[in-house]
Write an enzyme that holds these catalytic residues in place. Structure first.
Site, PDB file in Angstrom:
ATOM      1  N   GLU A  30       0.760  -1.204  -0.007  1.00  0.00           N
ATOM      2  CA  GLU A  30       0.031   0.024  -0.074  1.00  0.00           C
ATOM      3  C   GLU A  30       0.971   1.121   0.008  1.00  0.00           C
ATOM      4  O   GLU A  30       2.062   1.060   0.241  1.00  0.00           O
ATOM      5  CB  GLU A  30      -1.015  -0.062   1.254  1.00  0.00           C
ATOM      6  CG  GLU A  30      -0.306  -0.246   2.656  1.00  0.00           C
ATOM      7  CD  GLU A  30      -0.797   0.562   3.605  1.00  0.00           C
ATOM      8  OE1 GLU A  30      -0.896   1.870   3.595  1.00  0.00           O
ATOM      9  OE2 GLU A  30      -1.186  -0.025   4.629  1.00  0.00           O
ATOM     10  N   ASP A 149     -11.859  -1.771   4.828  1.00  0.00           N
ATOM     11  CA  ASP A 149     -10.970  -2.760   4.634  1.00  0.00           C
ATOM     12  C   ASP A 149     -11.595  -3.841   4.963  1.00  0.00           C
ATOM     13  O   ASP A 149     -11.272  -5.147   4.363  1.00  0.00           O
ATOM     14  CB  ASP A 149      -9.767  -2.733   5.825  1.00  0.00           C
ATOM     15  CG  ASP A 149      -8.943  -1.374   5.559  1.00  0.00           C
ATOM     16  OD1 ASP A 149      -8.930  -0.572   4.572  1.00  0.00           O
ATOM     17  OD2 ASP A 149      -8.168  -1.122   6.304  1.00  0.00           O
ATOM     18  N   LYS A 166      -4.702  -2.086  14.733  1.00  0.00           N
ATOM     19  CA  LYS A 166      -4.277  -1.066  15.724  1.00  0.00           C
ATOM     20  C   LYS A 166      -5.014  -1.285  16.823  1.00  0.00           C
ATOM     21  O   LYS A 166      -6.058  -1.435  16.771  1.00  0.00           O
ATOM     22  CB  LYS A 166      -4.185   0.177  14.984  1.00  0.00           C
ATOM     23  CG  LYS A 166      -3.300   0.240  13.981  1.00  0.00           C
ATOM     24  CD  LYS A 166      -3.161   1.829  13.427  1.00  0.00           C
ATOM     25  CE  LYS A 166      -2.172   1.647  11.956  1.00  0.00           C
ATOM     26  NZ  LYS A 166      -2.998   1.079  11.011  1.00  0.00           N
TER      27      LYS A 166
END
Length: 312
Positions: A30, A149, A166
């Site tokens: 990415e 996502d 995260k």
């Protein structure tokens, strides 16, 4: 990839095109981490380190981004600098929903996990390395803030290699959403879902794999049997670079409170939180981010190589 010429809005680097045509392993990367995730010049160094790690494992890297009205699969160093070096032009953060708009307006764009997966599908790349996936945000029962996502992972045929998600997210709900979307979540050499900077989140993974060959075999059966789309492989951050989960949880709560007080919402939340955590840890989180990015790139290349070797 189809033998037909690629569409006019898609440029595939020669190295990537030849590798795909020859059936050699290719790993997508990415570009949001370059434009929005790390400071300059650390971001460019990280991009090059990931590409070097992939090449050292016998695979070809394909960093993806948008420039001059085209999707580029295999950005050059000059193109990476255009996306990663601070300047007067704002770099769009591009998910699947944004692709057509940013292309038509010829704006520079850095692809998120979802955006990169969508572009990789166009090119025919089935292995992808990133830092951490997006997920269900804390308080999503009020805000409905769920990363694009997650549905993209469900229907795009790719192995996404990450360090979990995260800790700023609601990891329990993220795993529940992935289960609902029938995305296999595989802990690589771990039975605990990693939390990006930390090796453990406290949430168990439904499946484990111990070798690259095992991951390749799972991917082959998933796709040849038409059993689903994407597969998520979670690799814990290397132990020497990890930050304890208790410390990260405290920092995350502090950062979220500040973001709320400053009315920061949507796509701006994650960059703000990462910046806050980087300052609070005096750069340790940036070093951790670099370590997990290279580790994920290395394993993605190994998985891609095992898959390619078995297909010959």
């Amino acid at each position: 990839m189809s033998k037909h010429a690629p569409p006019s809005y898609l440029t595939i680097a020669e190295e990537v095109r030849v590798a795909l045509a020859d059936g050699r392993p290719v790993v997508a990367l990415e570009s949001t981490v370059i434009a929005h995730g790390l400071p300059y010049p650390t971001n460019i160094e990280a991009a090059q380190a990931m590409e070097d790690a992939i090449r050292s494992e016998g695979a070809v890297p394909a960093t993806i981004g948008l420039l001059d009205g085209r999707i580029i699969a295999g950005l050059t160093l000059t193109q990476l600098e255009r996306l990663g070096k601070p300047g007067e032009i704002s770099i769009a953060k591009v998910s699947r929903r944004d692709l057509a708009v940013v292309l038509a307006q010829r704006r520079p764009g850095a692809t998120t996990v979802a955006g990169t997966l969508a572009c990789a599908q166009l090119v025919g790349i089935h292995f992808f390395a990133t830092g951490g996936i997006g997920g269900v945000h804390r308080g999503a029962e009020r805000t409905m803030d769920i990363s694009a996502d997650l549905p993209e992972l469900a229907h795009t045929q790719a192995v996404t290699v990450c360090a979990g998600a995260k800790s700023i997210l609601d990891l329990g709900l993220t795993l529940e959403y992935l289960e609902t979307q029938s995305v296999p979540v595989i802990g690589f050499q771990t039975d605990d879902f990693p939390a990006f900077y930390s090796r453990s989140s406290g949430y168990p993974v439904p499946h484990c794999a111990e070798s690259a060959g095992e991951v390749a075999a799972i991917a082959r059966l998933q796709w040849q049997g038409h059993l689903g789309g994407g597969i998520l492989v979670a690799c814990p951050i290397p132990e020497e670079a990890a930050i304890e989960s208790a410390e990260m949880e405290a920092l995350t709560d502090e950062a979220l409170a500040e973001a709320q007080a400053r009315h920061i919402t949507g796509q701006a939340v994650t960059p703000f939180l990462l910046s806050h955590i980087a300052r609070a840890t005096e750069g340790r989180s940036v070093a951790a981010n670099l370590a997990l990015l290279v580790n994920n790139a290395t394993w993605a290349a190994r998985f891609a190589r095992a898959y390619a070797e078995d297909n010959r």
